[in-house]
Structures are given as structure tokens and as C-alpha cells.
Design a protein around this motif. Structure first.
Motif: not given
Length: 215
Positions: A16, A22, A73, A75
């Protein structure tokens, strides 16, 4: 497992790059191509979909499987769910490995015990030339000088007094220790008592060898 979970969180943060919370496809692609720590973790993580992120032909499908809310995406919750699956898989693999090791150990012990006791019986019979069912000193002295099978068994039997039968200066003392009823001969029960002590010693050595192999 705590170490695994801690590393999983670090890997999420390493992927990330924009610290959005995300993981988008671009970040994943960059990390699985260039970040050695990410690659190493995913390779050994235990979750096929996470491992498939390393395989270009399977990356899209893996991302779709991991992205349970279909927002494009991954998470933190989706990542943690995948990690929980990975951890459970690793724990299951370890449990299966322990069961397999225990089964292999039991098989090894049974085989060794059978072969050892068979060799011990044959050794007694080879020494007992007159088939009396007892071992006299003269029979023992002759066998430990001439019979290579007897010598080989006693050398490796694991029982100190049986091994001392091979050393003339210690033979009388060893015979006295083995001859518990002080009859002047070794009967089957006295022989088997010594053999059982030797077997216990050899099995202990076998367990130590197995532990070294499994480290």
C-alpha cells in the motif's frame, strides 16, 4: 502465528504505497514484481489466491477472488480474511506434518523393535550350542571369540553388561551382574531382562537421531 500475522500486516503496508488503506491492482503488480519481502511472504503464505498474485496469468482471477465486495481494490478486511485462511492452512499443514511424523516414528519403532528382538533371540540360540535353554560361561566365551554374528549383535545391543561379555577382563563381572539368580548360567528370563534394557537404550538413541533429522 503472532509472527505470521505481524508480517502479514507489514506486507499489506509495503504493498500500500499511497497509504490509502486499500491495495489497487497497480500497487499489487509493482510489489509482486519488485519487492523481495512481499514475494517471499506470498510464496510461503499458505493461501493460493495470495500466491497466485505472483503468477501474471492468474493475477486477475486471484484479485477477483480476494476482492469480495467487488470494488476493484483489496481493503484491510479482505486482506485479513485471506490471511486468516492462510494461517489456518499453515496450521493444518503443520498438524498434518506432526501426525505424519508420529506415524512414521511409530512405524520406525515397531520395525526396529521387531528386528532387534529377532536378532536377540538368534544370538541366544547361537551361543546356546547344547540347546539347553541356558548359557554357560564356556559357551559365551567361545561365541564372543569366534562368532561374528554374536559379536556384532553384542557390540550394538545397548546393554552395558552384554557388551562387556566381549572384553575378557570384564566378562566375569558382567556375567555375575546378568546372572541375577546366581545359578552360574544365564537363563532365558535373565537374557530377556538384559535385552529389554538394551532395547530401551537403543530406542532412546533412535529417538534422538530422529529428532536431529527433523530439526
Amino acid at each position: 502465528s503472532a509472527e505470521f500475522l505481524s508480517m502479514a500486516r507489514k506486507v499489506f503496508d509495503m504493498i500500500d504505497k499511497d497509504q490509502s488503506g486499500f491495495l489497487d491492482k497497480a500497487e499489487v503488480v509493482t510489489a509482486v514484481r519488485a519487492d523481495k519481502a512481499v514475494i517471499k511472504f506470498l510464496t510461503n503464505c499458505g493461501n493460493k489466491n495470495l500466491q497466485y498474485l505472483l503468477v501474471p496469468a492468474r493475477l486477475e482471477s486471484a484479485l477477483a477472488q480476494l476482492d469480495s465486495d467487488r470494488d476493484g481494490e483489496i481493503d484491510a478486511n479482505e486482506w485479513e480474511l485471506a490471511i486468516e485462511t492462510a494461517l489456518q492452512n499453515k496450521l493444518d499443514q503443520r498438524a498434518a506434518a506432526r501426525v505424519a511424523q508420529a506415524e512414521a516414528a511409530a512405524k520406525e519403532i515397531a520395525q526396529f523393535t521387531g528386528e532387534y528382538l529377532s536378532a536377540a533371540r538368534k544370538c541366544f540360540e547361537m551361543i546356546d550350542k547344547d540347546n539347553s535353554g541356558t548359557l554357560e560361561k564356556k559357551e559365551i566365551v567361545k561365541s564372543v571369540k569366534e562368532d561374528t554374528d554374536v559379536i556384532d549383535f553384542l557390540k550394538n545391543c545397548g546393554e552395558e553388561n552384554l557388551q562387556f561379555l566381549l572384553h575378557p577382563p570384564r566378562l566375569d563381572k558382567a556375567l555375575d551382574a546378568l546372572d541375577t539368580d546366581k545359578s552360574g548360567e544365564l537363563d532365558v528370563n535373565e537374557w530377556e531382562d538384559a535385552i529389554n534394557r538394551g532395547l530401551a537404550k537403543r530406542l532412546s538413541q533412535l529417538a534422538d537421531e530422529r529428532e536431529r533429522r527433523e530439526r
